[in-house]
Write a protein that holds these residues in place. Sequence first.
Motif, PDB file in Angstrom:
ATOM      1  N   THR A 154       0.833  -1.202   0.000  1.00  0.00           N
ATOM      2  CA  THR A 154       0.000   0.000   0.000  1.00  0.00           C
ATOM      3  C   THR A 154       0.867   1.250   0.000  1.00  0.00           C
ATOM      4  O   THR A 154       1.789   1.383   0.805  1.00  0.00           O
ATOM      5  N   LYS A 156       0.691   5.192   0.621  1.00  0.00           N
ATOM      6  CA  LYS A 156      -0.178   6.187   1.247  1.00  0.00           C
ATOM      7  C   LYS A 156       0.394   7.582   0.995  1.00  0.00           C
ATOM      8  O   LYS A 156       1.587   7.822   1.210  1.00  0.00           O
ATOM      9  N   GLU A 161      -4.951   6.319   0.038  1.00  0.00           N
ATOM     10  CA  GLU A 161      -4.284   5.040  -0.164  1.00  0.00           C
ATOM     11  C   GLU A 161      -4.443   4.530  -1.593  1.00  0.00           C
ATOM     12  O   GLU A 161      -5.506   4.648  -2.200  1.00  0.00           O
ATOM     13  N   LYS A 163      -3.165   1.009  -4.046  1.00  0.00           N
ATOM     14  CA  LYS A 163      -2.573  -0.325  -4.032  1.00  0.00           C
ATOM     15  C   LYS A 163      -1.523  -0.443  -5.137  1.00  0.00           C
ATOM     16  O   LYS A 163      -1.754  -0.042  -6.281  1.00  0.00           O
TER      17      LYS A 163
END
Length: 765
Positions: A154, A156, A161, A163
């Motif tokens: 992930t 951030k 967020e 992926k």
Amino acid sequence: MYLKLLKNDLKNNILQTMAIAFFIILSSSFLSSAAQLGVQLSNSINELFEKAKTPHILQMHSGDIDLERMEKFVAKNKEIKEYQILDFLNIDNSIMSFNDNSLKDLVYDNGFSTQSEKFDFLLDINNEKIKAKKGEVYVPVFYFISGLVKSGDTLKIKDYELKVAGFVRDSQMNSSISSSKRFVVNKLDYDNIKSFGSVEHLIEFYLSDIDMTSKVQSAYNSENLESSGPPIITFSLFKMVNALSDGISIAALAFISLLVILISLFCIRLSLLAKLEEDYKELSILKAIGIAHKDIKKVFLYKYVFIGALSCLIGFALSFLIKAPFLNNMKMFFGTAKADMMTYVFGFTACFIVFAIVYFSMSKISKRLRHLSINRPFEDEKQSNLSISYLPQRLFLAISDVFSKKKIYFTMISVTILSVFILILPMSVYTTISDKSFINYMGIGSYDVRIDISEIADNKDKMNILLEKIKNDDSIEKYDIIKSKLIDYKTSKGNIEKIWIDFSTQTTFPIKYVYGSMPLKDDEISLSKIKADDLSKKVGDEMTLMIGNKEKKVKISGIFSDLTNGGKTARASFKTDDEDMIWMIIPVKLKDKVASEEFIKKYQDDFTFAKFSDTKLYINQIFGNTIATVYNITWVGFFASLFLIFTITVLFIRMLYLKDSGENALLKSIGFTNKDIYIQYFIKSALILSFGLILGNVFSLTIGDKLASTILNVIGIANVQFLRDTLFSYVSVPLSMIITTALATYLGARGLNKMNISQILKEDI
């Protein structure tokens, strides 16, 4: 008949045959690997650039763009096939993290883009155009190779967020020495995170003819179009930067290969001489019973032609295994490294060259067969006239033997010198590029912390607070302020172009100069080597700058190495206003016992608009991959050299032992013990090793450094003063060579206890 003789000879001399074959296999496989890797690296980069449609000209710009004026420029210059303006969203590393691990310590500028529409495509690890879905991000492949992130992690950005769906191959920013990295996201995600950073524009041109690059670049500069960013970067520079890391590895491998080939030739020569010595009586008998010289030569040569050809074929096959680790790294950065017909042709040609060298070397040795005689020793030795009779008897005999057989001992000394090269030179390169001072050759001075400020217009008040705090900080020993601007200058043809100039005191944190010295006077300027070559300028030449719409004549005081900002930069110490300043760098030297990490931590949270970098970390991240590769090559070369020294010393001493059998028998018959004779061989080995170590170190400090410097000079890093790891070069290397040589000498001279003195003396008589 020849086939039968060949089979019997190979059957009865398995170890000696294997020794010769080993050296040929080693030489051919190394050189073939380097040749194939060079072709495949070129193919891989070309394939990546073709699929990505890498721009031929790139200008980075911060600020507004006059689109109407840009369209007119494109319409006027028919060489431009396509053009586009891409957005590059710069986001501060401090608000980015992988799985909650902050990226604040990264030295790279990270930015986000969406997929290009016309060219400059961002590719995945299958070299297909990335199509990011909402909620997905594709991360620069460099971060995957560095172990910072893997698929499924992930990313951030503040609280937003994404992926990690895959990794980006970016033909512009792939290399570790590229200071910027591009992440790829969906257009919706881009719009959502746009408020977290600042937008920079990539103005890109794709030409119908790449040879027109200089013409279009000059036209762009003369039109005074948008250029609030680093100098224009061209297609050729993109290729050079991409090839840097793997190129250094291949160059190091090729260099070691050439040294191994030379050593192998000496080893093969010694093996052949030892075999000639062993078979001398049989070959002499063949001549005595009437067999022609050409037939004896065939008997001798056929075996080694067969061994040489077979060994080169095996070496060619092994080259595919040797190059595999290098290809893995290459594949990650550039995709599947194509092995076309030229790859195999170059690889096979390299093996053929080794075979040709071995064949001609054997042919030269075989000429000695003309002088075969049952009653005559093979080696045409000269009695030493050296007056050293005052020396101890053992030492006298050993030294006398060395001087009476100078040619054959010279061969062994040459091998030792080349082995020292392989042992010391790669470690010297590793020590140099991993040292903190290496940053001087990149146009950066020696200091502890580097503070970069790019968004100057929006942070003037905060920047003044930062400067005041630095001024009053007791933990700082000294600091400087480097202001970077794009300044107009006149070309030799009268055109107006721009040059990136760093203005500072120049003396606080001096850099290394290839030629000349730093610019200290008001009418002086220094140029980077790449820029000087581009302008065909040398020290003492003049150029005309346009400062405040006025011409300013300046003299070139020096030329330095630089890889920053496309490598086309300049330096000056005269004062200018802060208007149009693009970049500011504050280099800081801390007092003793003040840790860089603590200093950065103290400032980073309060001044988020600035980027704080530890210079050690900077070097490690920028050159980490190259440093690791050179380190591995260093130790491979180290152990390979020791093995070669061991093998050739055994062969050499064994050859001497067989040759000296009559002399040794005579010495034993008059009272010399086995220990006395063993000591003579150890003394001979020690003399060879001493000469080899001394001359090897001298040559590696002179010729070796020049060769390595020439390789780095190709990428704009010139006149590097190489550093030595004293413990490694002057303790570890000699000690390991002494132990290896001593063991090899003992094994090579074994058999004195079983010597039949009367039989040997009878045969000599």
